[in-house]
Design a protein around this motif. Sequence first.
Motif, PDB file in Angstrom:
ATOM      1  N   LEU A 129      16.254 -16.467  12.728  1.00 42.58           N
ATOM      2  CA  LEU A 129      17.363 -17.261  13.251  1.00 42.58           C
ATOM      3  C   LEU A 129      17.601 -16.870  14.705  1.00 42.58           C
ATOM      4  O   LEU A 129      17.565 -15.688  15.038  1.00 42.58           O
ATOM      5  CB  LEU A 129      18.633 -16.999  12.437  1.00 42.58           C
ATOM      6  CG  LEU A 129      19.816 -17.929  12.728  1.00 42.58           C
ATOM      7  CD1 LEU A 129      19.546 -19.312  12.172  1.00 42.58           C
ATOM      8  CD2 LEU A 129      21.114 -17.366  12.160  1.00 42.58           C
ATOM      9  N   PRO A 130      17.856 -17.822  15.599  1.00 42.18           N
ATOM     10  CA  PRO A 130      18.167 -17.456  16.982  1.00 42.18           C
ATOM     11  C   PRO A 130      19.401 -16.556  17.045  1.00 42.18           C
ATOM     12  O   PRO A 130      20.344 -16.706  16.261  1.00 42.18           O
ATOM     13  CB  PRO A 130      18.441 -18.805  17.661  1.00 42.18           C
ATOM     14  CG  PRO A 130      17.780 -19.817  16.806  1.00 42.18           C
ATOM     15  CD  PRO A 130      17.829 -19.286  15.410  1.00 42.18           C
ATOM     16  N   SER A 131      19.399 -15.647  17.992  1.00 47.07           N
ATOM     17  CA  SER A 131      20.523 -14.741  18.174  1.00 47.07           C
ATOM     18  C   SER A 131      21.653 -15.438  18.925  1.00 47.07           C
ATOM     19  O   SER A 131      21.482 -16.518  19.498  1.00 47.07           O
ATOM     20  CB  SER A 131      20.073 -13.518  18.973  1.00 47.07           C
ATOM     21  OG  SER A 131      19.717 -13.912  20.294  1.00 47.07           O
ATOM     22  N   HIS A 132      22.826 -14.795  18.930  1.00 41.88           N
ATOM     23  CA  HIS A 132      23.934 -15.309  19.729  1.00 41.88           C
ATOM     24  C   HIS A 132      23.506 -15.509  21.178  1.00 41.88           C
ATOM     25  O   HIS A 132      23.830 -16.530  21.805  1.00 41.88           O
ATOM     26  CB  HIS A 132      25.110 -14.322  19.693  1.00 41.88           C
ATOM     27  CG  HIS A 132      25.901 -14.370  18.426  1.00 41.88           C
ATOM     28  ND1 HIS A 132      26.482 -13.248  17.866  1.00 41.88           N
ATOM     29  CD2 HIS A 132      26.230 -15.393  17.601  1.00 41.88           C
ATOM     30  CE1 HIS A 132      27.124 -13.581  16.771  1.00 41.88           C
ATOM     31  NE2 HIS A 132      26.987 -14.876  16.586  1.00 41.88           N
ATOM     32  N   GLY A 324      11.646  -7.818  17.700  1.00 39.87           N
ATOM     33  CA  GLY A 324      11.329  -8.511  16.458  1.00 39.87           C
ATOM     34  C   GLY A 324      11.891  -9.907  16.335  1.00 39.87           C
ATOM     35  O   GLY A 324      11.830 -10.505  15.256  1.00 39.87           O
ATOM     36  N   GLN A 325      12.422 -10.471  17.411  1.00 41.82           N
ATOM     37  CA  GLN A 325      12.998 -11.817  17.372  1.00 41.82           C
ATOM     38  C   GLN A 325      11.907 -12.876  17.502  1.00 41.82           C
ATOM     39  O   GLN A 325      11.008 -12.749  18.324  1.00 41.82           O
ATOM     40  CB  GLN A 325      14.012 -11.986  18.499  1.00 41.82           C
ATOM     41  CG  GLN A 325      14.540 -13.392  18.688  1.00 41.82           C
ATOM     42  CD  GLN A 325      15.383 -13.871  17.516  1.00 41.82           C
ATOM     43  OE1 GLN A 325      16.325 -13.203  17.114  1.00 41.82           O
ATOM     44  NE2 GLN A 325      15.028 -15.022  16.954  1.00 41.82           N
ATOM     45  N   LEU A 326      12.012 -13.929  16.686  1.00 41.69           N
ATOM     46  CA  LEU A 326      11.077 -15.045  16.790  1.00 41.69           C
ATOM     47  C   LEU A 326      11.410 -15.879  18.026  1.00 41.69           C
ATOM     48  O   LEU A 326      12.519 -16.390  18.175  1.00 41.69           O
ATOM     49  CB  LEU A 326      11.160 -15.931  15.540  1.00 41.69           C
ATOM     50  CG  LEU A 326      10.192 -17.118  15.504  1.00 41.69           C
ATOM     51  CD1 LEU A 326       8.754 -16.635  15.362  1.00 41.69           C
ATOM     52  CD2 LEU A 326      10.548 -18.074  14.368  1.00 41.69           C
ATOM     53  N   ARG A 327      10.437 -15.981  18.929  1.00 39.87           N
ATOM     54  CA  ARG A 327      10.585 -16.895  20.067  1.00 39.87           C
ATOM     55  C   ARG A 327      10.602 -18.333  19.536  1.00 39.87           C
ATOM     56  O   ARG A 327       9.773 -18.697  18.700  1.00 39.87           O
ATOM     57  CB  ARG A 327       9.414 -16.762  21.034  1.00 39.87           C
ATOM     58  CG  ARG A 327       9.242 -15.416  21.681  1.00 39.87           C
ATOM     59  CD  ARG A 327       8.026 -15.456  22.600  1.00 39.87           C
ATOM     60  NE  ARG A 327       7.855 -14.233  23.338  1.00 39.87           N
ATOM     61  CZ  ARG A 327       7.094 -13.218  22.943  1.00 39.87           C
ATOM     62  NH1 ARG A 327       6.408 -13.309  21.797  1.00 39.87           N
ATOM     63  NH2 ARG A 327       6.980 -12.128  23.679  1.00 39.87           N
TER      64      ARG A 327
END
Length: 370
Positions: A129-132, A324-327
């Motif tokens: 999920l995209p971050s804030h 670890g965030q999905l682009r």
Amino acid sequence: MATDKVALVSLDDDPRYGARRLERAYPGHPGGRLLDAVQLGIDDAEVALRGIRHGLALQDARAASLEALPGLLAQLKQDKVKFWLLDLPPEGVQLAVNAAGSTALLLNLSAPHDALRGAHCAAQLLHTLPSHAMLQDALVQYLAARSWQNAWVLQGPSSDDALLLAAWNRAAKRYGIKTAGIRTFKLSGDPRERDLANTRLLTADRQHGLVTVLDADGEFARTLPYATQQPRPVVGSNGLMPLAWHPQWERNGGPQVSRRFRKLAGRPMTGQDWSAWIALRAVVATLVEQPQASAVGHARALRGGRIFVDGAKGPRLSFRAWDGQLRQPVFLAHGDGVVGLAPLDGVLHPTEVLDTLGIDQRESACKAAP
């Protein structure tokens, strides 16, 4: 045929899935439990899994409450469940990280909190999920491209609203959007506090070009469009919103994804559903690449930038090594359709334009090695 276990971990008493909240369907909130989205991902992966003679066994693992979650997590670890898909509040995500150690790959499906990608990150924890920060960067990129300036910010009283304000302030400074003023709203049954939710009083100032509402709960934000004192566009938690997914997206295979999800779940696909679906696709992608790898090996492969997934948003998607965030692109949308896609044309980055959304490597507080 080899079989790996996948658990969708959630809470029975999660307030996001209360009957009254689901009935109200606040914009940007979950539309229902994420099991159907995970199942859709498994259905989509049937051919790829058959090609490597592999199977996935899905478990709907629900704890009665946050207090009961450690017991459930301990059982998952004992049962050697390799992939944990976490539909949990941030405290639950941290409990899962502590419980799993290096024995499982964890994917956060529904907590946008930046701290989970920063100070509280973990090598085995990925985020779909995209971050804030990503969401606010997407929104502010759009405002800057339109030269929509002087935002009047309405902020809710909760700690999650404070996180939204911090992300807004960071993005506004980054892209040169001025904040004309900040007012706090409050929904209350006390007649003495009625004016704290009066939309006309809260927006009476004339020195602004748009209204940004930061309302994690969603109840106040729903009342704001067309109810402001001045004729101003509303953005943020209602009106023009940054979203991970919109069921009216009509390119890159989006209609087919939305149609198949609606047929399976009986409701429109939300950003949280998309996040669960793409998490399962990431699991399958790393299994195809390294069928015999350990959870640590899968985490390293995904965060190493060697594995890509198709999210029906256009570009191939990959995970950032540093947090670890999905682009991924982020939609700028309202209830009836998509009006833009961030990153916007003309926004530049030295290596990867998708990294203009959210915390870039040089800014990251994450110290966990992949």
